[in-house]
Motif scaffolding. Structure first.
Motif, mmCIF file in Angstrom:
data_model
loop_
_atom_site.group_PDB
_atom_site.id
_atom_site.type_symbol
_atom_site.label_atom_id
_atom_site.label_comp_id
_atom_site.label_asym_id
_atom_site.label_seq_id
_atom_site.Cartn_x
_atom_site.Cartn_y
_atom_site.Cartn_z
ATOM 1 N N GLY A 13 -2.582 -57.671 -81.416
ATOM 2 C CA GLY A 13 -2.105 -56.324 -81.120
ATOM 3 C C GLY A 13 -1.988 -56.026 -79.648
ATOM 4 N N ARG A 14 -2.704 -54.979 -79.272
ATOM 5 C CA ARG A 14 -2.608 -54.383 -77.938
ATOM 6 C C ARG A 14 -2.828 -55.400 -76.806
ATOM 7 N NH1 ARG A 14 -7.107 -49.879 -77.696
ATOM 8 N NH2 ARG A 14 -8.360 -51.745 -78.063
ATOM 9 N N GLY A 15 -3.877 -56.185 -76.905
ATOM 10 C CA GLY A 15 -4.090 -57.243 -75.923
ATOM 11 C C GLY A 15 -4.695 -56.795 -74.607
ATOM 12 N N SER A 16 -5.463 -55.714 -74.609
ATOM 13 C CA SER A 16 -6.032 -55.280 -73.320
ATOM 14 C C SER A 16 -7.120 -56.241 -72.838
ATOM 15 C CB SER A 16 -6.568 -53.843 -73.416
ATOM 16 O OG SER A 16 -7.702 -53.765 -74.237
ATOM 17 N N ASN A 17 -7.887 -56.822 -73.734
ATOM 18 C CA ASN A 17 -8.846 -57.841 -73.295
ATOM 19 C C ASN A 17 -8.118 -59.076 -72.774
ATOM 20 O OD1 ASN A 17 -11.844 -57.188 -73.778
ATOM 21 N ND2 ASN A 17 -10.849 -56.388 -75.626
ATOM 22 N N ALA A 176 -16.336 -51.458 -71.320
ATOM 23 C CA ALA A 176 -17.406 -52.451 -71.144
ATOM 24 C C ALA A 176 -16.920 -53.844 -71.539
ATOM 25 C CB ALA A 176 -18.620 -52.043 -71.978
ATOM 26 N N GLU A 177 -16.102 -53.915 -72.585
ATOM 27 C CA GLU A 177 -15.536 -55.210 -72.978
ATOM 28 C C GLU A 177 -14.742 -55.810 -71.823
ATOM 29 O OE1 GLU A 177 -13.480 -55.471 -76.790
ATOM 30 O OE2 GLU A 177 -14.461 -53.637 -77.444
ATOM 31 N N HIS A 178 -14.003 -54.933 -71.132
ATOM 32 C CA HIS A 178 -13.126 -55.409 -70.055
ATOM 33 C C HIS A 178 -13.919 -55.982 -68.881
ATOM 34 C CE1 HIS A 178 -9.638 -52.674 -71.599
ATOM 35 N NE2 HIS A 178 -9.825 -53.734 -72.341
HETATM 36 C C1 GRF Z 1 -11.437 -55.030 -79.102
HETATM 37 O O1 GRF Z 1 -12.244 -53.906 -79.341
HETATM 38 C C2 GRF Z 1 -12.151 -56.282 -79.493
HETATM 39 O O2 GRF Z 1 -13.533 -56.222 -79.331
HETATM 40 C C3 GRF Z 1 -11.843 -56.401 -80.963
HETATM 41 O O3 GRF Z 1 -10.542 -55.946 -81.099
HETATM 42 C C4 GRF Z 1 -10.227 -55.056 -80.026
HETATM 43 C C5 GRF Z 1 -9.027 -55.623 -79.366
HETATM 44 O O4 GRF Z 1 -8.508 -54.781 -78.360
HETATM 45 N N1 GRF Z 1 -12.067 -57.752 -81.436
HETATM 46 P P1 GRF Z 1 -7.412 -55.368 -77.369
HETATM 47 O O5 GRF Z 1 -6.285 -55.923 -78.243
HETATM 48 O O6 GRF Z 1 -8.058 -56.430 -76.555
HETATM 49 O O7 GRF Z 1 -6.961 -54.202 -76.564
#
Ligand code: GRF
Length: 229
Positions: A13-17, A176-178
């Motif tokens: 999807g979005r791919g922000s990570n 925080a993930e970022h």
């Molecule tokens: C994130 O919350 C990640 O932890 C989960 O899916 C989401 C993906 O977001 N596995 P993004 O596509 O990286 O924006």
């Protein structure tokens, strides 16, 4: 000098990570090379990866008569053709089969928006609020055949506010993930993290400062079980 680690990314999807991890690859070309971004459905992140001149693939089950095994075989071939050393899942919504994971031999890493083993699966923010937890957060883990299982590499806790809605909490966890997902990739690049014999951190590994990052705590490996109420 060692050659750069080749990294493949799987998204849905979005791919922000993915963006944050690709930023790190771009900043450290001597250590990291993004070799593939693959998705199992049309995903917004693919166009941004392509704009960075990274090879992209869409491999949907529908391309293989609706069969996951055929899709996974094509995915495996793409990962092997790209000669990826590591596969980072970044919002990849399909569960990888044990057969595929066997072929990738402990080289797959995922980020999950909860403090595992709490809230495997979907809707983690809503479920954390409904359960009345005062701490939520994220886990980066090695991928094994069980959903959202596998050895924990890093966990970070995000405090829950009384005013939180699932979206409000999700946005703080995502921030925080970022910070945390790139920190894991950087540690691999620096050889400050080894995953060959389980999760082994080098003392010199650089992690975000929990206080500066607005986190309650950040822990290498699993945090000991505690009362989340
Ligand atoms: C994130 O919350 C990640 O932890 C989960 O899916 C989401 C993906 O977001 N596995 P993004 O596509 O990286 O924006």
């Amino acid at each position: 000098m060692a050659r750069p680690l080749k990294i493949a990314f799987l998204i849905s999807g979005r791919g922000s990570n993915m963006d944050k991890l690709l930023d790190l690859c771009a900043a450290r070309p001597d250590q990291l090379e993004a070799v593939l971004v693959a998705a199992d459905r049309p995903a917004a992140g693919l166009a941004r990866a392509a704009a960075r001149n990274i090879a992209t693939r869409i491999l949907t089950p529908a391309d293989f008569g609706g069969r996951r095994p055929g899709q996974e075989q094509a995915l495996l071939e793409a990962i092997k053709a790209a000669r990826a050393d590591w596969v980072f899942l970044a919002g990849y919504m399909a569960i990888l089969s044990a057969e595929l994971l066997d072929q990738l031999a402990g080289r797959v890493i995922n980020i999950h928006p909860s403090l595992l083993p709490h809230f495997k699966g979907l809707d983690t923010h809503q479920r954390a609020l409904a359960a009345g937890h005062r701490q939520h957060g994220l886990s980066v883990h090695m991928v094994t055949a069980g959903m959202d299982e596998g050895p924990i590499i890093l966990q970070a806790a995000v405090p829950v506010d009384d005013a939180d809605t699932p979206d409000r909490l999700a946005s703080r966890v995502l921030a925080a993930e970022h910070l945390c997902y790139p920190a894991v990739l950087a540690a691999l690049a620096d050889r400050h993290l080894s995953l060959d014999q389980g999760v082994v951190w080098h003392p010199a590994a650089q992690l975000p400062d929990p206080a500066a990052a607005g986190l309650l705590w950040l822990s290498k490996g699993p945090r000991a079980a505690e009362d989340h109420g």
